[in-house]
Design an enzyme around this catalytic site. Sequence first.
Site, PDB file in Angstrom:
ATOM      1  N   ASP A 309       0.820  -1.210   0.000  1.00  0.00           N
ATOM      2  CA  ASP A 309       0.000   0.000   0.000  1.00  0.00           C
ATOM      3  C   ASP A 309       0.855   1.261   0.000  1.00  0.00           C
ATOM      4  O   ASP A 309       1.922   1.313   0.615  1.00  0.00           O
ATOM      5  CB  ASP A 309      -0.893  -0.021   1.247  1.00  0.00           C
ATOM      6  CG  ASP A 309      -1.814   1.172   1.336  1.00  0.00           C
ATOM      7  OD1 ASP A 309      -2.624   1.355   0.404  1.00  0.00           O
ATOM      8  OD2 ASP A 309      -1.727   1.937   2.319  1.00  0.00           O
ATOM      9  N   GLU A 362       1.088  -0.606  -5.071  1.00  0.00           N
ATOM     10  CA  GLU A 362       0.022   0.379  -5.267  1.00  0.00           C
ATOM     11  C   GLU A 362       0.716   1.744  -5.285  1.00  0.00           C
ATOM     12  O   GLU A 362       0.952   2.355  -4.255  1.00  0.00           O
ATOM     13  CB  GLU A 362      -1.011   0.285  -4.136  1.00  0.00           C
ATOM     14  CG  GLU A 362      -2.267   1.124  -4.381  1.00  0.00           C
ATOM     15  CD  GLU A 362      -2.225   2.480  -3.688  1.00  0.00           C
ATOM     16  OE1 GLU A 362      -2.697   3.458  -4.303  1.00  0.00           O
ATOM     17  OE2 GLU A 362      -1.727   2.580  -2.559  1.00  0.00           O
TER      18      GLU A 362
END
Length: 633
Positions: A309, A362
């Site tokens: 993330d 990401e």
Amino acid sequence: MKSSKPESFDMHLFHEGSALHAYNLFGAHLAKEGRTKGVRFTVWAPNAEQVSVVGDFNEWNGKMHRMERAESPSIWTLFVPGMKEGTIYKYEIIGADGRPRLKSDPYAFLSEERPATASVVYDLDGFKWTDEKYLKERQSKSSYNQPLNIYEVHLGSWKIHDIEVFLSYEELSEQLVDYVADLGYTHIELLPLAEHPFDRSWGYQVTGYFSCTSRYGTPKDFMKFVDRCHSKGIGVIMDWVPAHFCRDDHGLRLFDGAPLYEYTDIRKADKPNWGTLTFDYGRREVVSFLISNAIFWLEKFHIDGLRVDAVASMLELNFDKPDHYFMTNQFGGTTNLEALDFLKQLNMSVFGLYPDALMMAEDSSDRALMTAPIHDGGVGFNYKWNMGWMNDTLKYMERDPVYRKYHHYDLTFSMAYAYSENFVLPFSHDEVVHGKKSMLDKMPGDYWQKFAGLRALFGYQMAHPGKKLLFMGSELGMFSEWKDLEQVDWHLLEYDKHRQMYEFVKTLNHFYKDTNALWDQDYDPLGFEWIDADNRDQSIFKFARRGKNFEDVLVVISNFTPATYHGFRIGVPVAGTYIEAINSDLEQFGGSNQHNSGELLTEEIPAHRYGQSISITIPPLSTVIFKLIKLAE
């Protein structure tokens, strides 16, 4: 059962930043000292003056079970005889200021169910895995030329019994896994499962990186969930959060009375808009902590991969920060070089042990070479979310069809960089919250046009090069955004249009999985060719997808206006017989049923630079895929 005292070599690796299994050194482990059974506690706290283990077993009295410095003086350890699994505990840490702090164990394998915050002694050994065949098959195949279609899930709101009364891992191992298998997905991606205090952080603000959240059951219950996924041929990807951690007092912040896991410089440590703190990637012990955590999920839970993330926030020193925090690195740039080195070491370490793992970045930036090998100057991920494609595509789809011709190249632009990275095409949870509207409600037009537009979009996503991801509930055509305290609007399946949307997604998924032209050359330019990229006046996009075999050919037409065309001639790259394999406008999917029946034989009529063509019907607001079934003699 673990031997008792920390070993010198293990501590050396930890301080060096290369302890890939630091969770075997630290935390609470059932152990033996001589013939005596008990629990060995070990914690890193270099700034502490005193550390004790406290809990119900000693009435939370820090004077009773004081830890001792190990051979490495920054590491504290204690063996407690007679202690058993299930014991609730924390560390009482007295820093240089003399003030005691109660901290959860950074390496605990289980935590109390929120709102309680203590750690729990838990033994991860003993689960009987049945996925050996699945793991061997996974190792024998390259994911690049295999189908990879991901269903993204937040376990706390896919289905629930009531508000804050969740399905258990055990219930999910039946209901969710069967649902995903029936829909035809190849993988489930789970929003973070590491322990977190606040439900509505969705797991992205972590306090227990080695604690599988107790909201839904025990770690072994989650092992059962993963095992059942693998029994159905479904891989499991977990969102992983090395970019930051939350400020809760029982967590990592000021762990031993001073900055330890976070940077000392507040400008580097603080993420003010997120209310979190950045890990200190320059501290080697923190690198050991994070990399061993990634390995932990892959090893102990048989996770197939990690979606990492907020990578852009890790790599950019000034990401989303106020002007007075502005910093540069030693070379005058704004890249966090320590974070960059950490990510490279992370990927080298993971792939060194698990060459078949999925490591997905990401990354919302345009930083190059994220999925290039480290020896070629890359960061070493094997996949990157294509945020540019997602933003451009949704911006285009939200426009009234009348105006789409003025923005035609929002869609064609993606092919200018499609092979610069190994991309995943995501329609994730981030696109259906905070007033962004649901996928269905993003579509302009009346009730019918919204559903038609969304089916056309899903068909286009499936045909575009790259792996796929869709957030839960989108397959139903939900009108509402994701409601993180409620469950997916399952009642919508009682209504025709929503049930037909579900059937279309299911049909599309199974077609994707069974059609190698859609995936076995995903990252090879030979797998894609434009038939016509410039038909902006009609907002029609025409391209071919090709497999490694000459006869594996698909012709894809996406029409993003409500106009219907009959007798439309389109050039095709290979002469032969085609059939309509997918049509988002079929009546069974809620469409107007403009379709092409029977076999379509190519004619020697040149079109779109090809020597042969077919004449077809193009339905309104649709994606149609034609498949070559026989080569011309």
